[in-house]
Each structure stands twice: as C-alpha cells, then as structure tokens.
Design an enzyme around this catalytic site. Sequence first.
Site, short mmCIF file in Angstrom:
data_model
loop_
_atom_site.label_atom_id
_atom_site.label_comp_id
_atom_site.label_asym_id
_atom_site.label_seq_id
_atom_site.Cartn_x
_atom_site.Cartn_y
_atom_site.Cartn_z
CG HIS A 8 2.76 33.21 24.03
ND1 HIS A 8 2.54 31.89 23.72
CD2 HIS A 8 1.71 33.59 24.82
CE1 HIS A 8 1.42 31.48 24.29
NE2 HIS A 8 0.89 32.49 24.96
CD GLU A 47 8.03 31.49 21.60
OE1 GLU A 47 8.41 30.35 21.88
OE2 GLU A 47 7.19 32.12 22.29
CB CYS A 72 2.52 27.64 22.03
SG CYS A 72 2.06 29.31 21.50
CB CYS A 90 4.77 31.11 19.30
SG CYS A 90 4.31 32.10 20.75
#
Length: 150
Positions: free
Chosen positions: A47, A49, A77, A80
């Site tokens: 992801h 991040e 999320c 993350c």
Amino acid sequence: MQEAIKLADDNLNTTINGPFGAIITKDNIIVGRGANSVASTNDPTAHAEVNAIRDACRNLNTFELDNCDIYTSCEPCPMCLGAIYWARIKNIYYACDKKDAAEAGFDDAYIYDEFKLDIDKRSIPATQLNQADAKKVFVKWKAKEDKISY
C-alpha cells in the site's frame, strides 16, 4: 498533501495499481514517497503508506520515524495504520476517509469488524501451536544483551 494526491493520481496513469499515494516528511522535507503497487508487485502489503514508510526508513537509515509526519491521499487502512504506529510516526494527515474509499471499492469495514471479535469468532480460523517452544525464543530475546529494542 498535494504531493500525496499527485502520487495517487499519477499512479492511475502509469500503472495497474490503486489510487493511493503517501509521503513522509521530516522537518517539512519529504523523506519518503509511496504509491500503491499491490497489483504490479503481487504484494498485498504494498500500500502507499507502507511503501512510503519503507522508502523513508531506507533514506533515513532507521526503523523509527518518530520525528516524521505522513500525508496520505486516503485514511490509512488497518494494516497501514498498524505500520504507522510501529514506525512511531508523529502525525497522520489524510485527504479522503474510509467512507470515500468504500465508495470507490476499497471497503475495509470487515477488517475493522473482525478486530472487535474474539479470535475464535473471526472468519479466518486461527489455531495456536507450539507456544512453549516459541516462548523459549522470547526468553532468550529478553536475556540478550546486544539486542536493539524497538
């Protein structure tokens, strides 16, 4: 924040990946950048991040980002958010929220709901094995004098 949003937008035009971007700053200087690369790397943890955290840690040669801020195009999320806490990032700034993400097809509500359940009630079965053997490793860790705590 504009740089994080630009990374998300650029990611749509240059890859098969999702519409997410993140930057990490230290003393108002960008030290890490990341865009979603889940599909292109076959890595469900890639992801924006997490990629930004990895980049910042490489660039700063550290595993702690305690004097850093993260700017992300969308509310992190659960995965993350966990990574942000482990990295000890000081502040989180986000543009879209989890409702916006859900409307775009990225709904994490089921994960948040799973966290609230007792482990035996979750949708993915989890079975504890060999605790006594594994616990011996923790005992050795605690006694280790040259460890780097984190």
